[in-house]
Design an enzyme around this catalytic site. Structure first.
Site, PDB file in Angstrom:
ATOM      1  N   ASN A 193      -9.515  20.379  49.852  1.00 43.55           N
ATOM      2  CA  ASN A 193      -8.866  21.078  48.739  1.00 43.55           C
ATOM      3  C   ASN A 193      -8.650  20.177  47.510  1.00 43.55           C
ATOM      4  OD1 ASN A 193      -6.784  23.226  47.640  1.00 43.55           O
ATOM      5  ND2 ASN A 193      -5.693  21.266  47.667  1.00 43.55           N
ATOM      6  N   TYR A 230     -16.950  20.109  36.178  1.00 44.56           N
ATOM      7  CA  TYR A 230     -16.192  20.785  37.245  1.00 44.56           C
ATOM      8  C   TYR A 230     -17.037  21.872  37.911  1.00 44.56           C
ATOM      9  CZ  TYR A 230     -12.249  23.448  39.310  1.00 44.56           C
ATOM     10  OH  TYR A 230     -11.392  24.103  40.155  1.00 44.56           O
ATOM     11  N   ILE A 254      -5.669  30.965  40.022  1.00 46.26           N
ATOM     12  CA  ILE A 254      -4.525  30.949  40.941  1.00 46.26           C
ATOM     13  C   ILE A 254      -3.274  30.649  40.124  1.00 46.26           C
ATOM     14  CG2 ILE A 254      -3.575  30.003  43.072  1.00 46.26           C
ATOM     15  CD1 ILE A 254      -6.357  28.730  43.601  1.00 46.26           C
ATOM     16  N   GLY A 270      -5.268  16.794  49.202  1.00 46.34           N
ATOM     17  CA  GLY A 270      -4.642  17.244  47.955  1.00 46.34           C
ATOM     18  C   GLY A 270      -3.557  18.277  48.191  1.00 46.34           C
ATOM     19  N   LYS A 326     -18.450  21.980  41.768  1.00 49.64           N
ATOM     20  CA  LYS A 326     -18.114  23.075  42.690  1.00 49.64           C
ATOM     21  C   LYS A 326     -19.380  23.750  43.224  1.00 49.64           C
ATOM     22  CE  LYS A 326     -13.571  22.947  42.742  1.00 49.64           C
ATOM     23  NZ  LYS A 326     -12.882  22.450  43.950  1.00 49.64           N
ATOM     24  N   SER A 384     -14.669  27.192  43.635  1.00 51.75           N
ATOM     25  CA  SER A 384     -14.116  27.935  42.495  1.00 51.75           C
ATOM     26  C   SER A 384     -15.175  28.897  41.981  1.00 51.75           C
ATOM     27  CB  SER A 384     -13.735  26.965  41.374  1.00 51.75           C
ATOM     28  OG  SER A 384     -13.508  27.674  40.165  1.00 51.75           O
TER      29      SER A 384
END
Ligand SMILES: NC(=O)c1ccc[n+]([C@@H]2O[C@H](COP(=O)([O-])OP(=O)(O)OC[C@H]3O[C@@H](n4cnc5c(N)ncnc54)[C@H](OP(=O)(O)O)[C@@H]3O)[C@@H](O)[C@H]2O)c1
Length: 248
Positions: free
Chosen positions: A88, A155, A188, A14, A159, A141
């Protein structure tokens, strides 16, 4: 003393945009040969490769859908021995297709964000063990450590699973001088942040972060590089989130 990574082969999944592109550049600057991977953003990935080469680094494009077992077994044969793997790639949690059911979206997020890193690790870890040197760094994350709103649950759970993947492979691979760690960012400030969050949402998050700002991709990429250079850390989760980790 940190280990030199010169001439190591690195695969960054990625890496056509966002954090992955910057990680690729940071490893190229450290003297590595970098495979810039993505599934779809071919032009963007080629631009990342061109930028690395133009600044004197070594890189090539590597197209592969990391969530597709067949694509992996077909395409990974063309890679040189990979010394450093940075898992990633992710499916963007803000990109749920309209009309997808709960089960469909959950499965899709898991396929790319958890099954993908598992498959890529399986494809590369035996070679690392045989050569008695390797680094695997999973990009997780903060959302894998804290309760998240309902729309972010697939998500966050994926993670959290990635953090467990780190520990499992870290223990298995440690006797072979292969380390496996997680780098876990908070917010980020990538070039795409405004596609996911409004300026009010960004400001609200900035206020909650003790350092009062999101990370630059370079700050996270430097942490990933540090983890690769450190031969005596394994099974760790390196939290790089401006102190958000500490807030209630
Ligand atoms: N952005 C943040 O604030 C933040 C915060 C905490 C953690 N993180 C983590 O940091 C990492 C990078 O985030 P980001 O914001 O830079 O992500 P992003 O902008 O959404 O980019 C994701 C990358 O993954 C690639 N990708 C998606 N599906 C793929 C597949 N099946 N096979 C191969 N590549 C695939 C995409 O390329 P194509 O679609 O072109 O294939 C793209 O290059 C992720 O693991 C993310 O969870 C980000």
């Amino acid at each position: 003393m940190s280990e030199s990574l010169k001439n190591k082969n690195v695969l960054v999944t990625g890496a056509s945009q966002g954090l992955g592109a910057v990680i690729a550049k940071v490893f190229a600057t450290a003297g590595c040969h970098v495979y810039v991977n993505c599934a779809r953003g071919v032009e963007n990935a080629q631009t990342v490769v061109d930028e690395i080469v133009a600044s004197g680094g070594s890189a090539e494009f590597f197209q592969c859908d990391i969530s597709d077992e067949q694509d992996i077994s077909l395409k990974f044969q063309s890679l040189k021995s990979i010394d450093i793997l940075v898992n990633n790639a992710r499916i963007n949690p803000y990109s749920r297709p309209p009309g997808s059911s709960e089960a469909e979206w959950f499965a899709q997020v898991f396929k790319v964000n958890l099954t993908g890193p598992h498959l890529v690790t399986l494809a590369l870890i035996e070679g690392m063990k045989k050569r008695h040197w390797g680094r695997i760094i999973n990009i997780s994350s903060i959302q894998g450590h804290i309760p998240v709103p309902r729309h972010m649950i697939p998500y966050g759970v994926a993670k959290a699973g990635l953090n467990e993947l780190t520990r499992c492979f870290a223990l298995e691979a440690a006797p072979y001088n292969v380390t496996v760690n997680t780098v876990s960012p908070g917010m980020i400030v990538t070039e795409n942040i405004s596609k996911n969050l409004t300026s009010d949402e960004i400001e609200e998050r900035n206020q909650r972060i003790p350092l009062h700002r999101g990370a630059t991709p370079e700050e996270i990429a430097e942490a990933v590089l540090f983890v690769a250079e450190c031969g005596y850390m394994t099974g760790e989760i390196v939290n790089v989130n401006g102190g958000l980790w500490m807030t209630p």
